[in-house]
Design an enzyme around this catalytic site. Structure first.
Site, PDB file in Angstrom:
ATOM      1  N   TYR A 269      44.044  64.526  67.663  1.00 34.43           N
ATOM      2  CA  TYR A 269      43.509  63.332  67.995  1.00 34.43           C
ATOM      3  C   TYR A 269      44.035  62.121  67.237  1.00 34.43           C
ATOM      4  O   TYR A 269      44.014  61.159  67.688  1.00 34.43           O
ATOM      5  CB  TYR A 269      41.920  63.541  67.876  1.00 34.43           C
ATOM      6  CG  TYR A 269      41.169  64.283  68.833  1.00 34.43           C
ATOM      7  CD1 TYR A 269      41.355  65.414  68.603  1.00 34.43           C
ATOM      8  CD2 TYR A 269      40.616  63.814  69.836  1.00 34.43           C
ATOM      9  CE1 TYR A 269      40.703  66.466  69.331  1.00 34.43           C
ATOM     10  CE2 TYR A 269      39.969  64.715  70.865  1.00 34.43           C
ATOM     11  CZ  TYR A 269      40.133  65.856  70.474  1.00 34.43           C
ATOM     12  OH  TYR A 269      39.415  66.635  71.453  1.00 34.43           O
TER      13      TYR A 269
ATOM     14  N   LYS B 147      41.143  78.666  64.151  1.00 36.72           N
ATOM     15  CA  LYS B 147      42.128  79.586  65.127  1.00 36.72           C
ATOM     16  C   LYS B 147      43.280  80.107  64.028  1.00 36.72           C
ATOM     17  O   LYS B 147      44.278  79.753  64.471  1.00 36.72           O
ATOM     18  CB  LYS B 147      42.530  78.950  66.454  1.00 36.72           C
ATOM     19  CG  LYS B 147      43.287  79.823  67.303  1.00 36.72           C
ATOM     20  CD  LYS B 147      42.252  81.039  68.092  1.00 36.72           C
ATOM     21  CE  LYS B 147      43.282  81.825  69.064  1.00 36.72           C
ATOM     22  NZ  LYS B 147      42.646  82.957  69.459  1.00 36.72           N
TER      23      LYS B 147
ATOM     24  N   ASP C  81      37.921  81.432  69.723  1.00 32.12           N
ATOM     25  CA  ASP C  81      37.588  82.024  71.094  1.00 32.12           C
ATOM     26  C   ASP C  81      36.372  82.854  70.810  1.00 32.12           C
ATOM     27  O   ASP C  81      35.627  82.614  71.788  1.00 32.12           O
ATOM     28  CB  ASP C  81      38.936  82.475  71.656  1.00 32.12           C
ATOM     29  CG  ASP C  81      39.565  83.520  70.598  1.00 32.12           C
ATOM     30  OD1 ASP C  81      39.348  83.687  69.289  1.00 32.12           O
ATOM     31  OD2 ASP C  81      40.646  83.951  71.008  1.00 32.12           O
TER      32      ASP C  81
ATOM     33  N   ASP D  60      35.127  69.479  70.120  1.00 31.66           N
ATOM     34  CA  ASP D  60      35.209  68.601  71.407  1.00 31.66           C
ATOM     35  C   ASP D  60      34.849  69.810  72.330  1.00 31.66           C
ATOM     36  O   ASP D  60      34.047  69.579  73.221  1.00 31.66           O
ATOM     37  CB  ASP D  60      36.630  67.978  71.592  1.00 31.66           C
ATOM     38  CG  ASP D  60      36.424  66.946  72.729  1.00 31.66           C
ATOM     39  OD1 ASP D  60      35.437  67.069  73.377  1.00 31.66           O
ATOM     40  OD2 ASP D  60      37.582  66.295  72.946  1.00 31.66           O
TER      41      ASP D  60
HETATM   42  O1  LIG Z   1      37.617  59.781  74.227  1.00 36.68           O
HETATM   43  C1  LIG Z   1      37.577  60.333  75.262  1.00 36.68           C
HETATM   44  O2  LIG Z   1      38.267  59.895  76.187  1.00 36.68           O
HETATM   45  C2  LIG Z   1      37.354  61.872  75.133  1.00 36.68           C
HETATM   46  C3  LIG Z   1      36.547  61.998  73.820  1.00 36.68           C
HETATM   47  C4  LIG Z   1      35.818  63.274  73.963  1.00 36.68           C
HETATM   48  O3  LIG Z   1      35.816  63.986  74.953  1.00 36.68           O
HETATM   49  C5  LIG Z   1      34.684  63.628  72.864  1.00 36.68           C
HETATM   50  O4  LIG Z   1      34.833  63.036  71.918  1.00 36.68           O
HETATM   51  O5  LIG Z   1      34.096  64.482  73.001  1.00 36.68           O
HETATM   52 MG   LIG Z   2      34.328  65.817  74.788  1.00 34.51          MG
END
Ligand SMILES: O=C(O)CCC(=O)C(=O)O
Ligand SMILES: [Mg+2]
Ligand SMILES: NC(=O)C1=CN([C@@H]2O[C@H](COP(=O)(O)OP(=O)(O)OC[C@H]3O[C@@H](n4cnc5c(N)ncnc54)[C@H](OP(=O)(O)O)[C@@H]3O)[C@@H](O)[C@H]2O)C=CC1
Length: 472
Positions: free
Chosen positions: A160, A237, A338, A362
């Site tokens: 990210y 993982k 997983d 996420d």
């Molecule tokens: O910022 C986004 O477009 C996606 C972020 C995301 O999926 C989340 O933080 O769960």
């Molecule tokens: Mg998300």
């Protein structure tokens, strides 16, 4: 000081001391309406929060909402491509606690995620996403009530960070060239591996600092839970990504067994102590054999290493954690990513806090939300040391935008998390009561209505908010 926004005339700022908010009775709280379904979700959420605060405190406490802009609304207000104006960042920093609707991120080219930018700019390093079941919520799972987990997701690094290069660009080619011709050959463990010339390249940094401050918060949260939920599972993982995901696991254990030595036991330590409790005269070697699968097939050096580990654990911990005392400690274990996706479905009651890196968290938070009713029931918080921004797990759900249709439950429950964070537990409890009762009465939006048996008549987003308030 602000270019285009004006704070409300009444109200005071929330301040922070030692990472904890100090909340006046009339705090000013900035909010971002959000893109897409934000137009439906925010008004419903604001109504429910205001009604709960009014009922809980009879006018002695009140939130002064401060409208700030991000996403499409910001561009309308501040001009083209002004998705995240300086005003917005300043207001969040200055007022400390904010709440937001979802914001759009285009796939592929275009702007990078505003949601991620807000977290990184404000160093909101902990993303907290609880997934618990409200009775009556339809679920694809047979026993959704057994799931009661809180995902602690690292929120600032991993992929990210967005450091990546498109295939075919000069830098991508230069990087591939350097990797293929210099760095990979200089690293014997990589053998003759080569990166394909037509690859895009992304960087996945996982730091000890980022990992340990996240796990620290997860353990501190576990300390506040009832005894039977005092568990922290490190999700990774590490079998594939040894120096990033594997390191996250190792740094997590290191923190638990140093900073929280008195309070924590690792799963492996519990086996070693448990073996001795079960059989007090067990030899080090037999203990090691029971702890390590395939012990007898290992090299003598490796076997000795495990025996030394067993000896070290018994010497260091028998007094403080032995004779069953470890059962009252926080259990820290780890699971491969997983495998945890199936474990939360097949053995949901065995998990409590799931500490994850950014990407795994996420994925896992959407999957866990699905088990307890879907993305309409997935709240969240982004928390740092001097600032917190509350938001739902889901996105803008564009096909439903403006139809007064989607479930505001996730954003409302994010508001509940915000009230709890502020110490306004009475107002938070009223909302949880109202939401639970509305669901039990089958007064729900389309997403839950269509899964109920028999299907319920769906309420609009705004009507669901009214039903929650009616059921306070
Ligand atoms: O910022 C986004 O477009 C996606 C972020 C995301 O999926 C989340 O933080 O769960
Ligand atoms: Mg998300
Ligand atoms: N923090 C944030 O602001 C986030 C932003 N995003 C962004 O949002 C945009 C859309 O992303 P997308 O992948 O479609 O994911 P979304 O989470 O926005 O929506 C996916 C599906 O989930 C269901 N859903 C989502 N929210 C609700 C709700 N409140 N009530 C009921 N059902 C809901 C809907 O399913 P169905 O139609 O089947 O009923 C919807 O079509 C993207 O630009 C993405 O980057 C994504 C995640 C987080």
């Amino acid at each position: 000081m602000y270019e285009k926004i004006t704070p409300p005339d009444t109200g005071e700022k929330i301040t922070f001391s030692d990472g904890e908010p100090i909340v006046p009775d009339n705090p000013i709280i900035p909010f971002i309406r959000g893109d897409g379904t934000g137009v439906d979700l925010w008004p419903a959420t604001e109504r429910v929060i205001d009604a709960a605060v009014a009922k809980a405190y009879g006018g002695d406490r009140q939130i002064s909402w401060f409208k700030i802009y991000a996403g499409d609304e910001a561009c309308e207000q501040y001009g083209t491509y002004q998705y995240l104006p300086e005003d917005t960042l300043t207001a969040i920093r200055e007022y400390g606690v904010a709440i937001k609707g979802p914001l759009t991120t285009p796939i592929g080219g275009g702007i990078r995620s505003l949601n991620v930018a807000l977290r990184q700019i404000n160093d909101l390093y902990t993303c907290v996403r609880p997934c618990r079941y409200y009775p009556g919520t339809p679920s694809p799972h047979k026993h959704p009530e057994q799931l009661d987990v809180i995902i602690y997701r690292e929120n600032t690094e991993d992929i990210y960070l967005g450091i990546e290069w498109r295939e075919g660009t000069e830098i991508a080619q230069k990087l591939i060239d350097t990797l293929n011709n210099e760095l990979i050959p200089a690293t014997p463990e990589h053998g003759k591996k080569q990166i394909r010339l037509d690859s895009g390249i992304g960087i996945k940094p996982i730091s000890k600092t980022g990992s340990q401050r996240l796990v620290r918060r997860a353990i501190k949260h576990a300390l506040r839970l009832p005894k039977n939920k005092q568990m922290v599972t490190l999700v990774h993982k590490g079998n594939i990504m040894k120096y990033t995901e594997g390191a996250f696991r190792d740094w997590g254990y290191e923190l638990a067994t140093t900073e929280f030595r008195e309070e924590c036991i690792t799963e492996r330590e519990s086996w070693i102590l448990g073996n001795k409790e079960h059989k007090p005269d067990i030899s080090l070697e037999d203990n090691a054999r029971q702890v390590e699968p395939g012990f007898d097939a290992l090299t003598p050096e490796k076997r000795q290493e495990i025996c030394d580990e067993v000896k070290g654990v018994l010497e260091a911990l028998w007094e403080s954690h032995g004779n069953g005392k470890w059962k009252d400690k926080i259990m820290v274990n780890d699971r491969i990513a997983d495998s945890i996706f199936q474990q939360i479905q097949t053995r949901p009651s065995e998990y409590s806090i799931l500490a994850t890196m950014n990407l795994n968290g996420d994925y896992l938070s959407d999957a866990a939300a699905a088990m307890v009713g879907g993305l309409g029931m997935g709240p969240g918080a982004n928390i740092g040391d001097t600032c917190a921004v509350f938001e739902a797990t889901h996105g803008t759900a564009p096909k439903h935008a403006g139809l007064d249709r989607v479930n505001p439950g996730s954003l409302i429950l994010s508001g509940v998390m915000m009230l709890e964070y502020m110490g306004w537990q009475e107002a938070a409890d009223l909302i949880k009561k109202g939401l639970g009762a509305a669901i039990s009465n089958r007064e729900v939006t389309y997403d839950l209505a269509r899964l109920m048996e028999p299907p319920a008549e769906p309420l609009k987003c705004s009507e669901f908010a009214e039903a929650i308030i009616r059921n306070f």
